[in-house]
Structures are given as C-alpha cells and as structure tokens.
Motif scaffolding. Structure first.
Motif, PDB file in Angstrom:
ATOM      1  N   LYS A  10       0.836  -1.214   0.000  1.00 41.64           N
ATOM      2  CA  LYS A  10       0.000   0.000   0.000  1.00 41.64           C
ATOM      3  C   LYS A  10       0.867   1.260   0.000  1.00 41.64           C
ATOM      4  CE  LYS A  10      -3.621  -2.591   0.150  1.00 41.64           C
ATOM      5  NZ  LYS A  10      -4.358  -2.871  -1.112  1.00 41.64           N
ATOM      6  N   THR A  67      -9.826   6.409  -4.794  1.00 41.39           N
ATOM      7  CA  THR A  67      -9.851   4.964  -4.544  1.00 41.39           C
ATOM      8  C   THR A  67      -8.843   4.573  -3.476  1.00 41.39           C
ATOM      9  OG1 THR A  67     -10.500   4.578  -6.848  1.00 41.39           O
ATOM     10  CG2 THR A  67      -9.618   2.701  -5.631  1.00 41.39           C
ATOM     11  N   GLU A  92      -9.633   3.276   0.408  1.00 36.53           N
ATOM     12  CA  GLU A  92      -9.132   1.975   0.853  1.00 36.53           C
ATOM     13  C   GLU A  92      -8.492   2.087   2.235  1.00 36.53           C
ATOM     14  OE1 GLU A  92      -6.493  -1.732  -0.960  1.00 36.53           O
ATOM     15  OE2 GLU A  92      -6.133   0.308  -1.691  1.00 36.53           O
ATOM     16  N   THR A  98     -11.081   2.714   4.907  1.00 40.20           N
ATOM     17  CA  THR A  98     -11.822   1.491   5.227  1.00 40.20           C
ATOM     18  C   THR A  98     -11.106   0.699   6.315  1.00 40.20           C
ATOM     19  OG1 THR A  98     -12.695   1.375   2.975  1.00 40.20           O
ATOM     20  CG2 THR A  98     -12.760  -0.649   4.275  1.00 40.20           C
TER      21      THR A  98
END
Length: 532
Positions: free
Chosen positions: A354, A434, A438, A441
């Motif tokens: 990430k 996006t 992520e 979340t």
C-alpha cells in the motif's frame, strides 16, 4: 505494541505523522536535519543537502480546500492556490495548533536506522543521529520515514551527446531560484513537467529566446477550470471518479483528451502527449499557451546533439544558439540511512505494501509516508497514510501475511493496464479517491453514503457530487472531527470569498431558476439509479 516512534523529516507528512502518534497516545520524536519545519515548502536562497528545493515563485497546484489537513482548513483569506511563503505559514499554524514542536529535534541528521538484535521478537530499531557534531544512539519501537522523493536530482547527461563540449551554463532545475539569471539569454529547458514549464514561462519574461524541449508531450491544465472554478474542485469528485472508473479505458482517454483540448488544441501547440493511454501527470500552468502564441516560448522535440554554443533537436536540422540549459529531468529517491535489506529501491519504486510498509519484514514496525504520486493533493494523502500506519504500529490494525503483501506489491510492479478507468502505469501513480477510501476502510473512517443519504441527504449529495475535499475523511471513525460537516457545506463559500472582492448585483433570471430545478431533479434521479 509501539510506544516510542522515530519520525524522519518535519515536512507535510512528518508533521501529520507526529500528530497521529500523539492522538494515539504514542511518544513521537521527529528528527529534522534543517533548522525549521516545512520540508519542500520552506524556500531558501541556497540548496540544502538532503532537502527538497523550490524556487521563489512556487504556488500550490492543488487549491486550499483540496490540499489542507483534513481537520485544519486554510485561513479564509488565503488565496485558492497558495504561494509557498503562505503555505509554510499554514504548516507552522498547524504545528502550533496541535503542539507538535515539542516533539521535533531540529538540526539533527539521521545517519542510520538498523534493526535491533532482538528485532524478530521486539520489532525495535536503533536510530543513530548527528547533532552539533555529536553522534547519539536511541532505541525506538517503530519508525516512520517522511523524507519524500524530491531530494536526489536525476541528471542523465549521457543521454545528451556533446554536453561536455557545451561552453554555456547548464544545471538541474533543483538549483533554480530566480529568473534573473536568464536576462537577455537564449534559454533551453529540458523536460515538460511542472517545474520545467514554470521555469520556461518565467524565463520568457526576461530571456532573449526560450525553448522548451519535450520527448513525450503533456496535457497542460490551467488552475482556473470550468466557469472559473479551481480545477481540482471540479475534477476530483466521487461522482466523476465513479464514472471514470466505470467506463472502458479508451473512452476515458478520449474524454480526458477532449476535456484538455477545450481550452486550446494541444496538437496545434506541439504539446499533445504521444502516449495518451497511460496517464501522465497533468502540467498545471496558467500562462504557457499565451507565451507560445505570442512567440515567447518555442516547443521543441528531444535533443539530438549539444554543440559548443548551440543545440540540434531531433527532426529539426537547424542549429539553435543556446546560452543556458536547464535540465528539469526529475528526481530519483533513496533512503541512505536504511539498509537495502529493509527497503530496496528499484526502477523508481520500493517494495512497499500500500506504498507504506515493507512487505517482507518480520515485524511491521517501519512505515514510509508520502512515497506516492496520487492524482490529488499530497497533504491529505500522507495524512491518511499516517492515520492508518500509526494504528498498525500501535497494534490496533493488522497487516495481511507477508506472502499476501509481497504478491500484491509484485502485481503492482508489473504495471499491467486495466480495462476500465484511467491507466495508472507509471511508478508510484495512484487513483487518489480509490486509494484514500481503501485506507479509510482499514480504520473504519470511510464515509457511508448509503446511511448518510437516509440521515443527512443534503450532506450525502454534497459528498458524492461535490469536491472530494479532505474534510470528508473526518466525518466518522477514529479521529472524527466535529467541524467536518460544516467545513464541507461551506467549502465553496471560502473559495469565492477571496475572489469576489467586488460585489456585483446579479438580477435573477426565470430561465436560470427553471434550469436549476431541472438540474436538481436530474441529480435526484441519478442518485436513485446509482444507489439502487
């Protein structure tokens, strides 16, 4: 669980990391090699080793409503696109507001960060620093690296045959500070990124002649977008992002090209990108088309050969006399204080899950913040990275097994284009909304539009159709900010406050009122179809 956290760098990401650590009850120590905070945004007349360098005229490419920290808006009287001096003042306000200075050690260089002998059990790191000629060593439970990627200039002189014979002056754009050096000179700027374009435009006001050499071209965008709105407040919305990602890539590419050509034809100005499938970073410049059309800047292809006092471009046999060459050829990045076994840099990217965590470490106690190029502002991106990373370091959130993380990192490195949406195939590129969603979340902070539509429909419509401003990232979850809703609902008021410096009485139009009614009905139908 981490308690003591070492943070390297007191720029925009370093400050956010310090704040996140304090909010989670950790003990951060931030090491900054210069004598003040701000990183990239602190202008100095001389280039400082190991720190990003900017020129005097730099203005933000992302407007203030889109580039602020998510719980700390810019002052209302700041311009929409902020000059570097005011940006630095904003960062100092942020540091003072959240009492971050107590955690920062200035004039302290990080020499090395190594695993402790018991790392496989403790996950701890030994950090060696240099301050006032004296080395010091300390043990930390975790480390956050916030050094950015604009410190090591990339200057491929071997790609320019004959450069060693050139009798004029040449240097990397990192060295550039003021346009005075170009007065009455014939200037060539190599590289059409934001810096190269800015320098070419500035030089054109003083130089005898200016050439801007580009290999692949670029889309040139003005900060002033449709109807005079800031470009990113129009472009970066959840609705538009969903629409773009739902359409086949060729259609999105065609739409982007058509949108970019609304202002002027890039083909007619010699600027059109050769590769329009893979998204290249937009060039933000308000003046370039005007300088080209008035003969102040000349666009040229790549360089074929450099001679003693001139340059020959590819596909153009004529020699052009040149006095100064500026290489705006970008940057590489490295982590000299880390061993390659911890973070290895290859082909302009690192093996980070990430874009944050080294995928192979036995203990997830080192995070890299801000090593990413989103199609959006770096401040809220780095801040969101830090919010998640700190919770991982603390042990609240868990990472997947190393095998899963390595697999994802390798898949990203392959740069395989998808079938839908924009093609982010360059190193470190990412879809802003996006990616942010992520990370949100993972910490249960992503706005839930479905429930919001039932409880606060006005806010839901604004969040979905309006600018995806950072305040959205504080509506819920850990770090929730009570002022987030109001900041979202008043973002356009702050945007126009600094531009409506002359009040004009506008007479209402019946046609306009009718149009607004039909537009509202269309929005309701769209929301119904999307959320159905």
């Amino acid at each position: 669980m981490a308690q003591r956290v070492a943070i390297v760098g007191a720029g925009v990401s370093g400050l956010a990391s310090v704040k996140c650590c304090l909010e989670e009850g950790l003990e951060p120590t931030c090491f900054e090699r210069s004598d003040d905070l701000g990183g990239l945004w602190r202008f100095t007349e001389h280039v400082e080793e190991g720190r990003a360098s900017l020129y005097k005229s730099v203005v933000s490419n992302s407007c203030k409503e889109m580039s602020c920290y998510s719980d700390f808006p810019f002052p209302e009287d700041y311009p929409n696109y902020v000059p570097n001096s005011q940006f630095l003042e904003y960062l100092k306000m942020y540091a003072n507001r959240f009492n971050l200075l107590k955690c920062i050690q200035f004039k302290t260089k990080v020499c090395s960060i190594t695993k402790c002998p018991d790392f496989t059990v403790s996950g701890r790191w030994e950090v060696v620093t240099l301050r006032e000629g004296k080395h010091e060593s300390a043990i930390f439970d975790a480390v956050m690296v916030c050094t950015g990627f604009l410190t090591n200039p990339y200057l491929p002189l071997d790609s320019f045959p004959g450069i060693n014979t050139f009798k004029g002056q040449y240097f990397h754009s990192r060295q550039y500070k003021h346009p005075d050096i170009f007065k009455d000179k014939r200037v060539l700027v190599v590289g059409m990124g934001n810096s190269g374009t800015d320098i070419a435009v500035e030089a054109s006001h003083l130089a005898k002649k200016v050439f801007l050499s580009t290999t692949g071209g670029a889309w040139v965008l003005s900060r002033v977008f449709d109807s005079g709105y800031p470009w990113d407040m129009v472009f970066t919305t959840r609705f538009q992002n969903l629409l773009r990602n739902s359409l086949p890539t060729p259609i999105v590419t065609w739409w982007i090209a058509r949108k970019m050509d609304n202002r002027f034809s890039h083909a007619n100005y010699g600027l059109i990108p050769e590769d329009r499938t893979q998204l290249k970073e937009f060039v933000l410049n308000d003046e370039l088309p005007g300088r080209i059309i008035t003969g102040k800047v000349f666009i040229r292809p790549s360089i074929k050969e450099v001679k003693e006092n001139s340059v020959i471009f590819n596909n153009t046999p004529k020699e052009e006399p040149i006095d100064v060459i500026v290489f705006a050829t970008g940057y590489t990045f490295a982590f000299p204080f880390l061993d390659e076994s911890v973070v290895k840099v290859e082909d302009g990217q690192a093996s980070l899950y990430k874009y944050i965590f080294p995928a192979h470490l036995q203990k997830p106690t080192l995070a890299v913040i801000g090593l990413i190029k989103p199609l959006g502002s770096m401040i809220p991106t780095g801040e969101t990275q830090a919010r998640w990373a700190v919770r991982v370091l603390k042990g609240v959130n868990k990472l997947p097994p190393p095998s899963v993380m390595i697999q994802e990192v390798n898949a990203r490195k392959e740069n395989k284009p998808g079938w839908f949406g924009l093609c982010y195939c360059k190193a470190l590129q990412s879809d802003y909304i996006t990616y942010i969603d992520e990370l949100l979340t993972y910490i249960n902070a992503k706005p839930n539009l479905f429930s919001m539509l039932l409880t606060d429909p006005r806010l839901a419509l604004t969040v979905f159709f309006g600018p995806c401003s950072p305040y959205q990232f504080r509506l819920t979850g850990p770090g929730k900010w009570e002022g987030a809703r109001n900041a979202i609902m008043t973002q356009w008021d702050r945007t126009f406050k600094v531009t409506k410096s002359r009040i004009v009485q506008e007479s209402p139009s019946p046609f306009e009122s009718l149009l607004k009614l039909f537009s509202f009905l269309a929005l309701l139908i769209a929301v119904f179809l999307i959320f159905l």
